[in-house]
Enzyme design. Structure first.
Site: not given
Length: 419
Positions: A30, A124-125
């Site tokens: 993350d 973003d993850e």
């Protein structure tokens, strides 16, 4: 899950970066305050200052906040007006999604250098399955450290990693590791990690479900694990009861699925003041079409169905859509279609929000393209790709204001590089 929940203490050696990672082949990576971190990377003078990315008008919402801003209570999804009250001295920036998409693709390439089994959840993850990478790169913890080092050195960004035997627990681990940390949840210690957590830590437990469970005396994951299944059914229903009971005992059989594909890409804007002027609506739809087109091209996708979302001043929401003859990723075609939908709708009332979304996505390289009769050989797609390249280097704002209004073909205009 927010960091305010009572996760195990960071100094608990059972769950530190040096804990036993035997059987822990799943990583959840993350990125830390991703949008804000990309902005700080672009503007090094902002380092150490509170930075907030999101809608900057009175009806705006926070998309991302640096950890310096979070110390003042600023959080994602918070109204920007509330964030300004909490942290008036922060730097407030509108989002530059072209920049974030480019950064995300670079980070995902690092992940795929380690393993082909990467399941992105958002920009973003992502989840990674690293069992097959051990021979080349070492243990899961060593792989996690390698990824964190490469992201820091090559992208000048930080990420947090959870290492665990299941996706659910790995995601909890990365949350506990934030910011810029690494946490291992050993297979033998999963229940010790889970059971002290509040019930709201479980996937699928929202505020209402958590309150219903607390009324039954079930405050922690351990309480829920020990509760009769019949009691859970009365509180949250049959399907949810089984799902939560399994998670509470650390059972999550889902595997990392690299075939994850976005079903749609869209953007919307909430106006600071309700709008009645059709010219303002037209300009807003144009700006949204440009954002969506850039995101499609950044993701290497095209779509056939264009949807228009309109929210009226009284909060009624109307949706309209049209399926094109061929798939597209150009702002010009998206705008033309969205404007035609708006014209046909003609609500005649003040507007609070408009949005443009593209569905029916497919890989651009695998989708045949059809030139419109009489269209120039090199047209809007090439012009917009050139704008993408400039935006990736200098920021979308330097490309200038939207300029599709009133223009038909880039080959007939004085400035074809601006859509």
């Amino acid at each position: 899950m927010g960091r305010s929940q009572s996760l195990p203490r960071g100094d608990d050696p059972r769950f530190g970066p040096d804990a036993d990672d035997t059987g822990c082949s799943i990583l959840h990576v993350d990125m830390d305050a991703f949008f804000a971190s990309v902005e700080v990377r672009r503007r090094p003078e902002l380092r150490g200052r509170p930075v907030v990315v999101g809608g900057i008008g009175p009806r705006g919402v926070v998309s991302s906040a640096s950890y310096e801003a979070r110390r003042y209570g600023v959080r994602s999804a918070m109204p920007t007006a509330r964030a300004r009250a909490l942290c008036p001295h922060a730097v407030y920036l509108p989002p530059e999604f072209t920049q974030y998409t480019a950064a995300s693709r670079a980070v995902m390439r690092i992940f795929r250098d380690v393993t082909p089994l990467v399941e992105p959840l958002s920009l973003d993850e992502a989840f990674l399955e690293v069992a097959g990478a051990r021979r080349l790169f070492g243990s899961p913890v060593e792989i996690a450290r390698l990824i964190r080092r490469r992201v820091a050195e090559e992208q000048r960004l930080s990420c947090s990693v959870g290492v665990a035997p299941s996706k659910f627990v790995a995601k909890l681990g990365s949350t506990r590791a934030k910011p810029d940390g690494l946490l291992v949840v050993p297979a033998a210690q999963v229940l010790d990690f889970l059971h002290p957590l509040p019930v709201s830590a479980l996937w699928g437990v929202g505020e209402r479900s958590a309150e219903a469970l607390r009324r039954l005396g079930l405050s922690t994951v351990g309480d829920l694990a020990e509760a009769p299944i019949g009691l859970l059914r009365r509180a949250v229903g049959e399907a949810s009861a089984t799902h939560l009971h399994e998670l509470a005992w650390g059972r999550d059989p889902r595997r990392v699925s690299p075939e994850h594909v976005e079903k749609s890409i869209g953007a919307e804007v909430t106006f600071d003041v309700d709008v009645v002027d059709p010219t303002e609506i037209r300009r807003s739809l144009l700006a949204l079409a440009e954002k969506v087109g850039a995101r499609l091209r950044g993701a290497g996708q095209v779509g056939r169905t264009v949807s228009l979302k309109v929210r009226l001043a009284d909060f009624r929401t109307v949706n309209r859509s049209r399926t094109l003859g061929v798939s597209t990723d150009t702002a010009r075609e998206l705008f033309d279609t969205a404007w035609a939908l708006w014209t046909a709708l003609d609500p005649g009332e003040p507007i609070r929000l408009v949005g443009v979304r593209v569905e029916g996505l497919a890989a651009a390289g695998e989708t045949p393209r059809q030139l419109t009769l009489g269209a120039p050989e090199r047209g809007w797609r090439e012009a917009e790709a050139a704008a993408d390249a400039a935006a990736a280097r200098f920021g979308r704002s330097v490309i200038g204001p939207a300029s599709l209004l009133g223009k038909r073909h880039p080959g007939r205009d004085e400035n074809p590089t601006r859509p």
